[in-house]
Write an enzyme that holds these catalytic residues in place. Structure first.
Site, PDB file in Angstrom:
ATOM      1  N   ARG A   1       0.824  -1.200   0.000  1.00 23.09           N
ATOM      2  CA  ARG A   1       0.000   0.000   0.000  1.00 23.09           C
ATOM      3  C   ARG A   1       0.864   1.258   0.000  1.00 23.09           C
ATOM      4  NH1 ARG A   1      -4.964   0.789  -0.770  1.00 23.09           N
ATOM      5  NH2 ARG A   1      -5.393  -1.421  -0.641  1.00 23.09           N
TER       6      ARG A   1
ATOM      7  N   HIS B   1       2.177   1.587  -3.499  1.00 20.46           N
ATOM      8  CA  HIS B   1       1.059   2.018  -4.339  1.00 20.46           C
ATOM      9  C   HIS B   1       0.789   3.516  -4.192  1.00 20.46           C
ATOM     10  CE1 HIS B   1      -3.372   2.582  -4.961  1.00 20.46           C
ATOM     11  NE2 HIS B   1      -3.084   1.949  -6.073  1.00 20.46           N
TER      12      HIS B   1
END
Length: 196
Positions: free
Chosen positions: A35, A38
């Site tokens: 995450r 990302h």
């Protein structure tokens, strides 16, 4: 309630995994690493982040049991979409030897007490102030950004022995700090792990 993942996010994570093998990370560490990568489109975070699966597991439990989430700035709060947060920056004042960000951390601690999850993505002085308090955090996500004090404050966090997510370099910021917390919010423990 399950989170609905948009097809663009699904494709983004597919491409991330095609470029970087994250399968060797334990589940919560993998969730945080992916995450964060990302959020910044920066694969180097895979080697830059410092985290511990045991710390993440305890923090995950505390978070889902309702532990408070404290952030250093509203930009971090804006990135945490599925949880109320505490941010006292608007109430804080600077003074001799005390930045506004550090004062905000003091005010937040007075409000929430021990056991919170602290998410610091902007100000190294906020992280430095947290380390002076007896906050007994469930987790400190210490990812402030900058050329002055950021790497040093994160090194101090790692040296403190507190449960933490940090990184070695000067990079960081509100988006990656929020992403690390969101990884714990979004991650579902499979039933087999919950009962073992």
């Amino acid at each position: 309630m399950n989170r609905v993942v948009h097809p663009i996010e699904q494709e983004s994570f597919r491409r991330l995994r095609a470029r970087l093998d994250t399968s060797g990370f334990p589940p919560l560490s993998r969730a945080v690493v992916e995450r964060v990568i990302h959020s910044a489109a920066d694969l180097d975070y895979a080697d830059d982040l410092v985290l511990d699966e045991g710390d993440l597991a305890k923090a995950h439990t505390a978070l889902h049991a309702g532990a408070p989430v404290v952030v250093d700035v509203e930009m971090v709060a804006a990135g945490i979409t599925r949880r109320e947060t505490v941010c006292r920056l608007r109430d804080a004042r600077s003074g001799p030897g005390l930045t506004r960000s550090a004062h905000a951390i003091r005010l937040a601690y007075e409000e929430v007490g021990p056991g919170a999850l602290w998410v610091i993505g902007c100000a190294p002085t906020a992280l430095e102030e947290l380390l002076t308090l007896d906050a007994a955090p469930a987790l400190v996500i210490g990812l402030p950004v900058g050329f002055v004090g950021a790497a040093e404050s994160k090194a101090a966090l790692r040296g403190s022995g507190l449960p933490a997510v940090s990184n070695v370099s000067e990079k960081g910021g509100s988006a990656v700090a929020a992403a690390a917390l969101n990884a714990l919010l979004y991650h579902r423990i499979p039933q087999s792990e919950e009962t073992s």
